[in-house]
Design a protein around this motif. Sequence first.
Motif, PDB file in Angstrom:
ATOM      1  N   PHE A 215       0.789  -1.092  -0.047  1.00 31.77           N
ATOM      2  CA  PHE A 215       0.013  -0.051  -0.066  1.00 31.77           C
ATOM      3  C   PHE A 215       0.954   1.256  -0.016  1.00 31.77           C
ATOM      4  O   PHE A 215       1.681   1.468   1.081  1.00 31.77           O
ATOM      5  N   HIS A 216       0.853   1.987  -1.164  1.00 35.62           N
ATOM      6  CA  HIS A 216       1.722   3.064  -1.286  1.00 35.62           C
ATOM      7  C   HIS A 216       1.375   4.287  -0.896  1.00 35.62           C
ATOM      8  O   HIS A 216       0.021   4.760  -1.353  1.00 35.62           O
ATOM      9  N   ILE A 217       1.966   5.026   0.348  1.00 37.22           N
ATOM     10  CA  ILE A 217       1.536   6.190   0.692  1.00 37.22           C
ATOM     11  C   ILE A 217       2.272   7.563   0.524  1.00 37.22           C
ATOM     12  O   ILE A 217       3.375   7.474   0.563  1.00 37.22           O
ATOM     13  N   MET A 218       1.478   8.369   0.017  1.00 36.77           N
ATOM     14  CA  MET A 218       2.143   9.650  -0.082  1.00 36.77           C
ATOM     15  C   MET A 218       1.776  10.416   1.240  1.00 36.77           C
ATOM     16  O   MET A 218       0.936  10.806   1.592  1.00 36.77           O
ATOM     17  N   THR A 219       3.064  10.375   2.089  1.00 33.32           N
ATOM     18  CA  THR A 219       2.766  10.613   3.354  1.00 33.32           C
ATOM     19  C   THR A 219       2.178  12.183   3.801  1.00 33.32           C
ATOM     20  O   THR A 219       1.209  12.137   4.552  1.00 33.32           O
ATOM     21  N   GLU A 220       2.510  13.013   3.115  1.00 32.54           N
ATOM     22  CA  GLU A 220       2.143  14.457   3.350  1.00 32.54           C
ATOM     23  C   GLU A 220       0.534  14.822   2.936  1.00 32.54           C
ATOM     24  O   GLU A 220      -0.115  15.666   3.330  1.00 32.54           O
TER      25      GLU A 220
ATOM     26  N   ASN B 282      -0.262  -6.477   2.593  1.00 34.72           N
ATOM     27  CA  ASN B 282       0.656  -6.846   3.799  1.00 34.72           C
ATOM     28  C   ASN B 282       1.632  -5.974   4.036  1.00 34.72           C
ATOM     29  O   ASN B 282       2.675  -6.302   4.717  1.00 34.72           O
ATOM     30  N   ALA B 283       1.669  -4.747   3.331  1.00 38.24           N
ATOM     31  CA  ALA B 283       3.114  -3.996   3.560  1.00 38.24           C
ATOM     32  C   ALA B 283       2.668  -2.635   3.262  1.00 38.24           C
ATOM     33  O   ALA B 283       1.700  -2.328   2.563  1.00 38.24           O
ATOM     34  N   ILE B 284       3.326  -1.623   3.665  1.00 31.56           N
ATOM     35  CA  ILE B 284       3.319  -0.246   3.291  1.00 31.56           C
ATOM     36  C   ILE B 284       4.532   0.395   2.892  1.00 31.56           C
ATOM     37  O   ILE B 284       5.639   0.061   3.258  1.00 31.56           O
ATOM     38  N   TRP B 285       4.404   1.520   2.009  1.00 34.84           N
ATOM     39  CA  TRP B 285       5.627   2.207   1.510  1.00 34.84           C
ATOM     40  C   TRP B 285       5.296   3.671   1.817  1.00 34.84           C
ATOM     41  O   TRP B 285       4.219   3.866   1.364  1.00 34.84           O
ATOM     42  N   LEU B 286       5.967   4.373   2.526  1.00 31.39           N
ATOM     43  CA  LEU B 286       5.845   5.828   2.848  1.00 31.39           C
ATOM     44  C   LEU B 286       6.969   6.366   1.981  1.00 31.39           C
ATOM     45  O   LEU B 286       8.062   6.223   2.080  1.00 31.39           O
ATOM     46  N   THR B 287       6.262   7.479   1.160  1.00 31.85           N
ATOM     47  CA  THR B 287       7.337   8.540   0.693  1.00 31.85           C
ATOM     48  C   THR B 287       7.979   9.071   1.781  1.00 31.85           C
ATOM     49  O   THR B 287       7.869   9.028   2.978  1.00 31.85           O
ATOM     50  N   PRO B 288       9.084   9.669   1.579  1.00 30.05           N
ATOM     51  CA  PRO B 288      10.298  10.041   2.333  1.00 30.05           C
ATOM     52  C   PRO B 288       9.802  11.022   3.569  1.00 30.05           C
ATOM     53  O   PRO B 288       8.766  11.836   3.427  1.00 30.05           O
TER      54      PRO B 288
ATOM     55  N   TRP C 200      13.530  -0.985   1.574  1.00 24.37           N
ATOM     56  CA  TRP C 200      13.588   0.416   0.802  1.00 24.37           C
ATOM     57  C   TRP C 200      12.916   0.502  -0.580  1.00 24.37           C
ATOM     58  O   TRP C 200      13.075  -0.618  -1.353  1.00 24.37           O
ATOM     59  N   ARG C 201      12.255   1.374  -0.878  1.00 28.26           N
ATOM     60  CA  ARG C 201      11.905   1.876  -2.132  1.00 28.26           C
ATOM     61  C   ARG C 201      12.948   2.753  -2.615  1.00 28.26           C
ATOM     62  O   ARG C 201      13.194   3.756  -1.862  1.00 28.26           O
ATOM     63  N   LEU C 202      13.471   2.439  -3.958  1.00 31.78           N
ATOM     64  CA  LEU C 202      14.592   3.394  -4.211  1.00 31.78           C
ATOM     65  C   LEU C 202      14.364   4.400  -5.195  1.00 31.78           C
ATOM     66  O   LEU C 202      14.186   4.158  -6.533  1.00 31.78           O
ATOM     67  N   ASP C 203      13.984   5.572  -4.931  1.00 34.40           N
ATOM     68  CA  ASP C 203      13.629   6.733  -5.817  1.00 34.40           C
ATOM     69  C   ASP C 203      14.733   6.837  -6.698  1.00 34.40           C
ATOM     70  O   ASP C 203      16.168   7.144  -6.439  1.00 34.40           O
ATOM     71  N   GLN C 204      14.413   7.073  -8.155  1.00 32.00           N
ATOM     72  CA  GLN C 204      15.186   7.323  -9.395  1.00 32.00           C
ATOM     73  C   GLN C 204      16.473   6.524  -9.110  1.00 32.00           C
ATOM     74  O   GLN C 204      17.656   6.893  -9.085  1.00 32.00           O
ATOM     75  N   ALA C 205      16.525   5.153  -9.051  1.00 27.19           N
ATOM     76  CA  ALA C 205      17.578   4.138  -8.634  1.00 27.19           C
ATOM     77  C   ALA C 205      18.880   4.536  -9.638  1.00 27.19           C
ATOM     78  O   ALA C 205      19.804   4.220  -9.428  1.00 27.19           O
ATOM     79  N   TYR C 206      18.524   4.747 -10.896  1.00 26.49           N
ATOM     80  CA  TYR C 206      19.385   5.020 -12.019  1.00 26.49           C
ATOM     81  C   TYR C 206      20.533   6.007 -11.605  1.00 26.49           C
ATOM     82  O   TYR C 206      21.504   6.310 -12.297  1.00 26.49           O
ATOM     83  N   GLN C 207      20.087   6.909 -10.570  1.00 26.32           N
ATOM     84  CA  GLN C 207      21.324   7.789 -10.356  1.00 26.32           C
ATOM     85  C   GLN C 207      22.285   7.369  -9.439  1.00 26.32           C
ATOM     86  O   GLN C 207      23.486   8.010  -9.409  1.00 26.32           O
ATOM     87  N   VAL C 208      22.117   6.187  -8.828  1.00 28.23           N
ATOM     88  CA  VAL C 208      23.315   5.674  -8.311  1.00 28.23           C
ATOM     89  C   VAL C 208      23.954   4.567  -9.374  1.00 28.23           C
ATOM     90  O   VAL C 208      23.274   3.770  -9.767  1.00 28.23           O
ATOM     91  N   PRO C 209      25.187   5.041  -9.736  1.00 23.13           N
ATOM     92  CA  PRO C 209      25.632   4.033 -10.618  1.00 23.13           C
ATOM     93  C   PRO C 209      25.678   2.334 -10.260  1.00 23.13           C
ATOM     94  O   PRO C 209      25.537   2.058  -9.283  1.00 23.13           O
TER      95      PRO C 209
END
Length: 695
Positions: A65-70, A110-116, A233-242
């Motif tokens: 369940f993806h939550i936009m925290t604010e 069965n899981a939650i993901w919070l934006t930062p 972790w959900r990894l934002d814009q993961a391509y920015q990390v080589p």
Amino acid sequence: MKKSLLAVSISVLLAGCLSTPERATPGKTVPSKDWVEVTAAQGKQESRLACNSETASELCDLRIFHIMTEAFVDGDPAKGFGDGYGTSHHRGDLAGVTQSLDYIKTSGFNAIWLTPVFHSAPITGQDVWADKLDATGYYASDFFAIDPRFGSMDDARTLVEEAHARGLYVFFDGVFGHFKNNANDYPSPSGLTLSESGAPQTSVGRQAIYPRDLDFFKEVATYWIRELKIDGWRLDQAYQVPVEFWPELRAAVEDASRSVTYKNDAGETVNPLGYMVAEIWNDAGYITETGYGTDETPALYSAFDFPVRTAVVQTFGSDKEGNHSRPATHLANAMGMSVNYPDHAMPNLMLSTHDVPRFGNLLKRAKLADYGSEDYWARHRAAMSFMAAYSGPLTMFYNEEIGVRTEDFAQPVSNDTCAMRGLCDDHVGRISGRADAFGLSEDEAALRNYFNQLMQLRDRHPALSKGTRTHIYSDDRIYIDRKDRGDEHLLYLVNVSAEDVQVQINGSAIGSEGSLTDLMDGSEVNVRQNVYTLQLKGFESRFLNIDSATEVQTDIGQVSTITDDMARCDIPDADGKGPLGKDMWVRGSYRGGNNFLATPDSRRFRYKGGDLYQVVVNESRSTAFSFKFASSNWSPEMAVKRSAPVQLGSIQDMTTASGYGTESSIVIPEPGEYVYSFRIDQTGRAGSLYVGRCQ
């Protein structure tokens, strides 16, 4: 499962229309009419990826369940940003998430993901746009502190503990590729600081520099696991990390997860999951290149399945550019894109995210269904059913389970006003959250109940989330897969059209000798003379148990019987550049295609005379990609009519395909030489095309 010729007959009839069928001939595509007959299974068993193998892990069962925290729920009136992007009240906080856990659990997740949720400290004199950006959390200053506008460390600890007590995993949002300009003012607990010379990102941020910032983000990634016992972790814009640094970050997360334990809802002592899922909004090849790594050097194990997500919304609804009503074969080809992934890949499928309009708004934009219509709910159910039959983790943006949409929004708003009004496409879905089952309308409650049934179905039948997949059949309207795991053998069917359809399937097509039992209502479909007959209403799906299963025999890579010159690979070049008067290429997302920008000579068409253009390509590996036939200046650019996928060995109609989302897809099942052909008509903007293996 054997790969031999299959005596298969799948017939699709419009309900009530039993006219004489038009028979399909080898190498010829027959338009969708009253009857479609297939003489061989279209797919093969897929058991290579991590979630469709006999060794699939519990991670494949995640329902996030993806939550936009604010934007979500205001649990503490003293907390909240009060401003941000989107139409939310912007008073969301950690207390609001904690108060919503029972709703989330009983919805089937069965899981939650919070934006930062980390502290985004204001910079003196920052403007209103920076204030709004702070509310998203995606440009943090202090990665080791909870933003006080969301709550305290104790609030975060309570949230995680209460979630675990309900059997819910908790994932934080890991932004390891960029940060706010003042982030170097906030050292890590061990004294590490971030770089100060990275490339600018928005007006207030900059990009991380690797390996300079590697140890800092390793400390971030492990600190919250040890401190709060989050599950990954959900990894934002993961391509920015080589990509070469992901193995070290992943190993650190896995080690930290093994070092701590907590009690789950069953009272068992368990370790945090250590799950990491990458956001790389691109095609399958780029996701592999920047996220998964290779079989020999694995980087990340999971990434969001953007290629399949795009196909799902384009088939059951629309993408944000208005591309819609794609055939069921579009889904099949999107699933085939996984051939680009390494064996360890664990794609995660979602329907919407906080960066796009909600599915309901996309339906309105494409004029497919108004909110509250039966078609609106039916399309939601169909998309949810496809997700339920998917091997791998699932993610749903908050309140998609009840089919909400952003009110008074359909078309894009001009860029000079949309951000202030909260109606830009990339944040319009960030509406105020709802987590009260008693405040739902009858239709919303019914959709939530259906979604919950689907998720419980995945719980009871691991073949859905962790089964090998055999694609049985797809055409304009019908999609059929068989899922197998251990002694469990299931059949999934969905009608992607609004028309009621009757489906007749030979038992040999699906590997079945007895009855089929519906997993949702317990009804039976009996076999008569080796034929099953089912009725599917518009956008209806069925989940059926194969009570007496046999092996499914497939026939793949059949030799085309087309005698047209389009299928030949030995035609000499003709003089000149033909009626188009310019060079044309296969431009696409293939390896070396530079995401449609490259024009390599190996994929340049040669004029063969008689309005025919051809190029023979040595495909060195099994692959899948999207493409267009286009000139260097994109005039003309063409693809299969309706942007349908390529059917290898078949001549298909070709037409102009301008703009994003109008490309076609192709799956190359095995290495070899393939001829790409098109014959242009007198208009110079259409004609026919063919792709097939050279013999």
